[in-house]
Design a protein around this motif. Structure first.
Motif, PDB file in Angstrom:
ATOM      1  N   GLN A  10     209.768 -31.325  80.999  1.00 52.00           N
ATOM      2  CA  GLN A  10     208.764 -32.166  80.525  1.00 52.00           C
ATOM      3  C   GLN A  10     207.427 -31.824  79.836  1.00 52.00           C
ATOM      4  OE1 GLN A  10     207.754 -34.547  84.044  1.00 52.00           O
ATOM      5  NE2 GLN A  10     207.766 -32.957  84.829  1.00 52.00           N
ATOM      6  N   ILE A  11     206.939 -30.719  80.174  1.00 54.92           N
ATOM      7  CA  ILE A  11     205.964 -30.839  79.307  1.00 54.92           C
ATOM      8  C   ILE A  11     205.915 -30.457  78.042  1.00 54.92           C
ATOM      9  CG2 ILE A  11     204.129 -29.149  79.644  1.00 54.92           C
ATOM     10  CD1 ILE A  11     204.176 -30.760  82.248  1.00 54.92           C
ATOM     11  N   GLN A  16     205.567 -32.242  72.357  1.00 61.11           N
ATOM     12  CA  GLN A  16     206.689 -32.303  71.098  1.00 61.11           C
ATOM     13  C   GLN A  16     207.158 -30.758  70.766  1.00 61.11           C
ATOM     14  OE1 GLN A  16     208.586 -34.722  70.211  1.00 61.11           O
ATOM     15  NE2 GLN A  16     208.620 -34.959  72.813  1.00 61.11           N
ATOM     16  N   VAL A  17     206.292 -29.870  70.985  1.00 62.20           N
ATOM     17  CA  VAL A  17     206.203 -28.256  70.721  1.00 62.20           C
ATOM     18  C   VAL A  17     206.629 -27.467  72.020  1.00 62.20           C
ATOM     19  CG1 VAL A  17     204.975 -28.298  68.555  1.00 62.20           C
ATOM     20  CG2 VAL A  17     204.007 -27.626  71.309  1.00 62.20           C
ATOM     21  N   ASN A  18     208.198 -26.767  72.133  1.00 60.55           N
ATOM     22  CA  ASN A  18     207.866 -25.406  72.637  1.00 60.55           C
ATOM     23  C   ASN A  18     207.268 -24.215  73.230  1.00 60.55           C
ATOM     24  OD1 ASN A  18     210.562 -26.728  73.870  1.00 60.55           O
ATOM     25  ND2 ASN A  18     211.701 -26.110  72.264  1.00 60.55           N
ATOM     26  N   GLU A  19     206.108 -23.753  72.209  1.00 56.70           N
ATOM     27  CA  GLU A  19     204.927 -23.053  72.081  1.00 56.70           C
ATOM     28  C   GLU A  19     204.280 -23.330  71.165  1.00 56.70           C
ATOM     29  OE1 GLU A  19     205.247 -17.875  71.506  1.00 56.70           O
ATOM     30  OE2 GLU A  19     207.468 -19.233  71.286  1.00 56.70           O
ATOM     31  N   GLU A  20     203.072 -22.680  71.056  1.00 55.08           N
ATOM     32  CA  GLU A  20     202.097 -22.824  69.936  1.00 55.08           C
ATOM     33  C   GLU A  20     201.190 -22.068  70.248  1.00 55.08           C
ATOM     34  OE1 GLU A  20     200.202 -26.002  69.284  1.00 55.08           O
ATOM     35  OE2 GLU A  20     199.942 -26.785  71.760  1.00 55.08           O
ATOM     36  N   LEU A  32     190.565 -24.579  79.074  1.00 51.85           N
ATOM     37  CA  LEU A  32     191.961 -24.619  78.160  1.00 51.85           C
ATOM     38  C   LEU A  32     193.005 -26.081  78.372  1.00 51.85           C
ATOM     39  CD1 LEU A  32     193.718 -23.077  76.437  1.00 51.85           C
ATOM     40  CD2 LEU A  32     195.329 -22.488  78.454  1.00 51.85           C
ATOM     41  N   LEU A  33     192.574 -26.936  80.166  1.00 51.86           N
ATOM     42  CA  LEU A  33     193.399 -27.959  80.397  1.00 51.86           C
ATOM     43  C   LEU A  33     192.889 -29.202  79.829  1.00 51.86           C
ATOM     44  CD1 LEU A  33     194.617 -27.211  83.906  1.00 51.86           C
ATOM     45  CD2 LEU A  33     196.028 -27.600  81.863  1.00 51.86           C
ATOM     46  N   LYS A  34     190.900 -28.298  79.667  1.00 49.50           N
ATOM     47  CA  LYS A  34     190.994 -30.000  78.663  1.00 49.50           C
ATOM     48  C   LYS A  34     191.007 -29.667  76.912  1.00 49.50           C
ATOM     49  CE  LYS A  34     186.423 -29.707  81.505  1.00 49.50           C
ATOM     50  NZ  LYS A  34     185.170 -29.505  81.665  1.00 49.50           N
ATOM     51  N   VAL A  35     191.101 -28.577  76.324  1.00 48.66           N
ATOM     52  CA  VAL A  35     191.462 -28.354  75.497  1.00 48.66           C
ATOM     53  C   VAL A  35     192.479 -29.650  74.962  1.00 48.66           C
ATOM     54  CG1 VAL A  35     191.969 -27.366  73.166  1.00 48.66           C
ATOM     55  CG2 VAL A  35     189.945 -26.734  74.774  1.00 48.66           C
ATOM     56  N   LEU A  36     194.308 -28.854  76.103  1.00 47.18           N
ATOM     57  CA  LEU A  36     195.560 -29.628  75.417  1.00 47.18           C
ATOM     58  C   LEU A  36     195.444 -30.878  76.254  1.00 47.18           C
ATOM     59  CD1 LEU A  36     196.921 -26.407  76.905  1.00 47.18           C
ATOM     60  CD2 LEU A  36     196.794 -26.815  75.563  1.00 47.18           C
ATOM     61  N   ASN A  42     199.284 -37.635  76.936  1.00 49.72           N
ATOM     62  CA  ASN A  42     199.880 -37.862  78.134  1.00 49.72           C
ATOM     63  C   ASN A  42     199.896 -37.016  79.146  1.00 49.72           C
ATOM     64  OD1 ASN A  42     200.098 -40.688  77.221  1.00 49.72           O
ATOM     65  ND2 ASN A  42     202.288 -39.874  75.506  1.00 49.72           N
ATOM     66  N   LEU A  43     199.642 -35.684  78.519  1.00 50.15           N
ATOM     67  CA  LEU A  43     199.336 -34.436  79.259  1.00 50.15           C
ATOM     68  C   LEU A  43     199.043 -34.349  80.692  1.00 50.15           C
ATOM     69  CD1 LEU A  43     201.033 -31.690  79.302  1.00 50.15           C
ATOM     70  CD2 LEU A  43     198.901 -31.379  78.132  1.00 50.15           C
TER      71      LEU A  43
END
Length: 77
Positions: A10-11, A16-20, A32-36, A42-43
């Motif tokens: 679900q993440i 809308q991407v599997n990897e970046e 890092l979570l703040k950036v994401l 919606n994360l």
């Protein structure tokens, strides 16, 4: 530093991407979570765990430039 982030379940649906690859200038997982969260608002509403080098880590864990994965909750069986 540039880090690789992999998204599962679900993440991946939220991002809308599997990897970046992203450029990250912070120190730990919470930064890092703040950036994401700013990139994928919606994360914030999803339950997930963070893994670094295939080990689950907490918010104060230092980012070492390794592979990061965001993992949805696991179903028991």
């Amino acid at each position: 530093m540039q880090i690789s982030i992999k998204y599962f379940g679900q993440i991946a649906e939220v991002t809308q991407v599997n990897e970046e690859l992203i450029e990250f200038l912070g120190d730990d997982v919470s930064e890092l979570l703040k950036v994401l969260y700013s990139k994928y608002e919606n994360l914030k509403h999803k339950d997930f765990q963070v893994a670094q080098n295939q080990e689950l880590v907490s918010g104060n864990t230092e980012i070492t430039g390794a592979d990061i994965a965001l993992l949805p909750p696991f179903a028991g069986g």
